[in-house]
Write a protein that holds these residues in place. Structure first.
Motif, PDB file in Angstrom:
ATOM      1  N   GLN A  84      -7.707  -5.447   1.730  1.00  0.00           N
ATOM      2  CA  GLN A  84      -8.734  -4.442   1.980  1.00  0.00           C
ATOM      3  C   GLN A  84      -8.899  -3.612   0.716  1.00  0.00           C
ATOM      4  OE1 GLN A  84      -6.032  -4.447   4.606  1.00  0.00           O
ATOM      5  NE2 GLN A  84      -7.248  -6.133   5.455  1.00  0.00           N
ATOM      6  N   GLY A  85     -10.060  -3.017   0.567  1.00  0.00           N
ATOM      7  CA  GLY A  85     -10.339  -2.196  -0.602  1.00  0.00           C
ATOM      8  C   GLY A  85     -11.723  -2.500  -1.140  1.00  0.00           C
ATOM      9  N   ARG A  86     -12.047  -1.920  -2.286  1.00  0.00           N
ATOM     10  CA  ARG A  86     -13.339  -2.124  -2.923  1.00  0.00           C
ATOM     11  C   ARG A  86     -13.118  -2.613  -4.345  1.00  0.00           C
ATOM     12  NH1 ARG A  86     -13.960  -2.101   1.420  1.00  0.00           N
ATOM     13  NH2 ARG A  86     -15.153  -0.792   2.842  1.00  0.00           N
ATOM     14  N   ILE A  87     -13.804  -3.691  -4.721  1.00  0.00           N
ATOM     15  CA  ILE A  87     -13.589  -4.345  -6.002  1.00  0.00           C
ATOM     16  C   ILE A  87     -14.869  -4.294  -6.833  1.00  0.00           C
ATOM     17  CG2 ILE A  87     -12.990  -6.509  -7.152  1.00  0.00           C
ATOM     18  CD1 ILE A  87     -11.468  -7.297  -4.628  1.00  0.00           C
ATOM     19  N   VAL A 113      -6.619  -0.053  -2.156  1.00  0.00           N
ATOM     20  CA  VAL A 113      -6.220  -1.447  -1.939  1.00  0.00           C
ATOM     21  C   VAL A 113      -5.088  -1.537  -0.917  1.00  0.00           C
ATOM     22  CG1 VAL A 113      -5.361  -3.537  -3.029  1.00  0.00           C
ATOM     23  CG2 VAL A 113      -6.904  -2.023  -4.283  1.00  0.00           C
ATOM     24  N   ARG A 114      -5.223  -2.489  -0.025  1.00  0.00           N
ATOM     25  CA  ARG A 114      -4.175  -2.820   0.949  1.00  0.00           C
ATOM     26  C   ARG A 114      -3.997  -4.335   0.918  1.00  0.00           C
ATOM     27  NH1 ARG A 114      -2.493  -0.601   6.241  1.00  0.00           N
ATOM     28  NH2 ARG A 114      -1.863  -2.314   7.605  1.00  0.00           N
ATOM     29  N   VAL A 115      -2.773  -4.790   0.629  1.00  0.00           N
ATOM     30  CA  VAL A 115      -2.504  -6.221   0.473  1.00  0.00           C
ATOM     31  C   VAL A 115      -1.418  -6.641   1.447  1.00  0.00           C
ATOM     32  CG1 VAL A 115      -1.769  -8.043  -1.108  1.00  0.00           C
ATOM     33  CG2 VAL A 115      -3.112  -6.120  -1.974  1.00  0.00           C
ATOM     34  N   SER A 116      -1.701  -7.671   2.247  1.00  0.00           N
ATOM     35  CA  SER A 116      -0.719  -8.247   3.159  1.00  0.00           C
ATOM     36  C   SER A 116      -0.293  -9.604   2.631  1.00  0.00           C
ATOM     37  CB  SER A 116      -1.311  -8.393   4.568  1.00  0.00           C
ATOM     38  OG  SER A 116      -1.685  -7.137   5.096  1.00  0.00           O
ATOM     39  N   ALA A 117       1.000  -9.741   2.330  1.00  0.00           N
ATOM     40  CA  ALA A 117       1.546 -11.006   1.816  1.00  0.00           C
ATOM     41  C   ALA A 117       3.022 -11.040   2.185  1.00  0.00           C
ATOM     42  CB  ALA A 117       1.348 -11.122   0.315  1.00  0.00           C
ATOM     43  N   ALA A 126       1.289  -3.721   1.137  1.00  0.00           N
ATOM     44  CA  ALA A 126       1.352  -2.806  -0.002  1.00  0.00           C
ATOM     45  C   ALA A 126       0.078  -1.974  -0.024  1.00  0.00           C
ATOM     46  CB  ALA A 126       1.494  -3.586  -1.301  1.00  0.00           C
ATOM     47  N   MET A 127       0.251  -0.687  -0.396  1.00  0.00           N
ATOM     48  CA  MET A 127      -0.876   0.248  -0.427  1.00  0.00           C
ATOM     49  C   MET A 127      -1.001   0.805  -1.839  1.00  0.00           C
ATOM     50  SD  MET A 127      -1.670   0.257   2.868  1.00  0.00           S
ATOM     51  CE  MET A 127      -2.604   1.751   3.161  1.00  0.00           C
ATOM     52  N   LEU A 128      -2.176   0.643  -2.453  1.00  0.00           N
ATOM     53  CA  LEU A 128      -2.414   1.103  -3.815  1.00  0.00           C
ATOM     54  C   LEU A 128      -3.672   1.955  -3.859  1.00  0.00           C
ATOM     55  CD1 LEU A 128      -1.886  -2.286  -5.698  1.00  0.00           C
ATOM     56  CD2 LEU A 128      -0.208  -0.473  -5.388  1.00  0.00           C
ATOM     57  N   VAL A 195       8.386   2.020  -4.399  1.00  0.00           N
ATOM     58  CA  VAL A 195       8.903   2.221  -3.044  1.00  0.00           C
ATOM     59  C   VAL A 195       7.840   2.849  -2.156  1.00  0.00           C
ATOM     60  CG1 VAL A 195      10.584   3.519  -1.675  1.00  0.00           C
ATOM     61  CG2 VAL A 195      11.306   2.348  -3.760  1.00  0.00           C
ATOM     62  N   LYS A 196       7.085   3.775  -2.706  1.00  0.00           N
ATOM     63  CA  LYS A 196       6.011   4.406  -1.941  1.00  0.00           C
ATOM     64  C   LYS A 196       4.899   3.420  -1.612  1.00  0.00           C
ATOM     65  CE  LYS A 196       2.580   8.128  -2.214  1.00  0.00           C
ATOM     66  NZ  LYS A 196       2.023   9.222  -3.053  1.00  0.00           N
ATOM     67  N   ALA A 197       4.565   2.543  -2.571  1.00  0.00           N
ATOM     68  CA  ALA A 197       3.441   1.622  -2.378  1.00  0.00           C
ATOM     69  C   ALA A 197       3.794   0.424  -1.512  1.00  0.00           C
ATOM     70  CB  ALA A 197       2.944   1.141  -3.740  1.00  0.00           C
TER      71      ALA A 197
END
Length: 294
Positions: A84-87, A113-117, A126-128, A195-197
């Motif tokens: 998820q996010g905007r590119i 950005v949100r990445v699922s892996a 992960a959240m960026l 760790v936060k992300a």
């Protein structure tokens, strides 16, 4: 459900030998069901047939990364399950078919950005806040070539290049190689920000907080004359401080780890070394048995 609108479309009739004439378009892409709020993004692109391939150039503006599931449906081998996010950014390349293409991505940026892996990051996504990237990638003869990949995000930066068989098999403890591939990866990570992300990538015990710390890492894999892989990974952690069980902790000297692996005729062989103010160890052997000195 994704909807594509074409405010502008220009198609030139094909010349001799062309299946499709040059195409220029402006497209707006959005998710129609409302599951992805504020999903509208745009693409300005040009497509032109050259021989048996198509030259493609495109500029992305706030394109919703949620559309990644369309890519993964075609390439299920990719370890990233959802995004998820905007590119935004610029792409240029040449495509013959889904198994033969080359793409250069420049000035790629993403926000929210949100990445699922799960295989890479663990069960939690992960959240960026933001990231920037560039890469030249090519798929040909069932090999994926990556040149000059660079990534800068909330918690660090990384550079990578390599030549990998496609589809890529993710390494494991029993087989820590990308079989038939070569690669070079290096970078720097701010550990508290990591760790936060990505909380499940580096689990931290309850009551423990990291205040500072930097990790420098490198991974190299080569192939010998018999195409047998050799890999070397290094990790150096420095400037580490934090709180554990209510006590302030600080490590003034770096903590360094080096791992090497090879696969001669006798099977997988491993060597390892760890050095810090509280440890100095060397080890070698296999997954099932080995020797440790220190």
């Amino acid at each position: 459900q994704w909807v594509v609108q074409l405010p502008s479309l220009s198609v030139t009739l094909p010349s001799a030998g062309q299946v499709l004439g040059p195409v220029e378009l402006q497209a707006s892409i959005g998710e129609a069901s409302g599951l992805v709020p504020n999903s509208l993004g745009s693409i300005n692109a040009r497509i032109e047939q050259v021989g048996d391939a198509f030259d493609i150039s495109a500029e992305l503006t706030r394109l919703p990364a949620d559309i990644w599931h369309v890519v993964r449906a075609r390439l299920p081998e990719l370890p990233i399950e959802a995004m998820q996010g905007r590119i935004s950014g610029k792409l240029a390349g040449q495509v013959t078919d889904a198994d033969n293409w080359k793409v250069a991505a420049e000035e790629l940026t993403a926000q929210g950005v949100r990445v699922s892996a799960a295989s890479l990051l663990g069960p939690e996504p992960a959240m960026l806040d933001s990231l920037a990237a560039s890469v030249v990638a090519q798929l040909a003869d069932r090999r994926l070539m990556i040149d000059g990949a660079q990534l800068v995000c909330d918690f660090g930066n990384a550079q990578a290049s390599g030549s990998l068989p496609w589809p890529v098999t993710i390494p494991s403890a029993a087989d820590p190689f990308i079989n038939g591939g070569t690669c070079q990866i290096q970078g720097t990570v701010d550990l508290p920000k990591l760790v936060k992300a990505a909380a499940s990538l580096i689990p931290v015990r309850e009551g423990t907080q990291l205040h500072s710390g930097t990790a420098q890492f490198a991974l190299n894999q080569t192939l010998d004359d018999q195409q047998s892989p050799r890999a070397r990974a290094t990790l150096t952690v420095s400037g580490l401080s934090g709180i554990a069980a209510g006590q302030s902790l600080e490590w003034t000297e770096p903590f360094a780890v080096e791992l090497s692996a090879s696969r001669p005729e006798g099977g997988l062989q491993l060597t390892a070394a760890a050095k810090a103010e509280f440890v100095n160890l060397q080890a070698n052997g296999t997954i099932s048995q080995g020797n440790v000195d220190g």
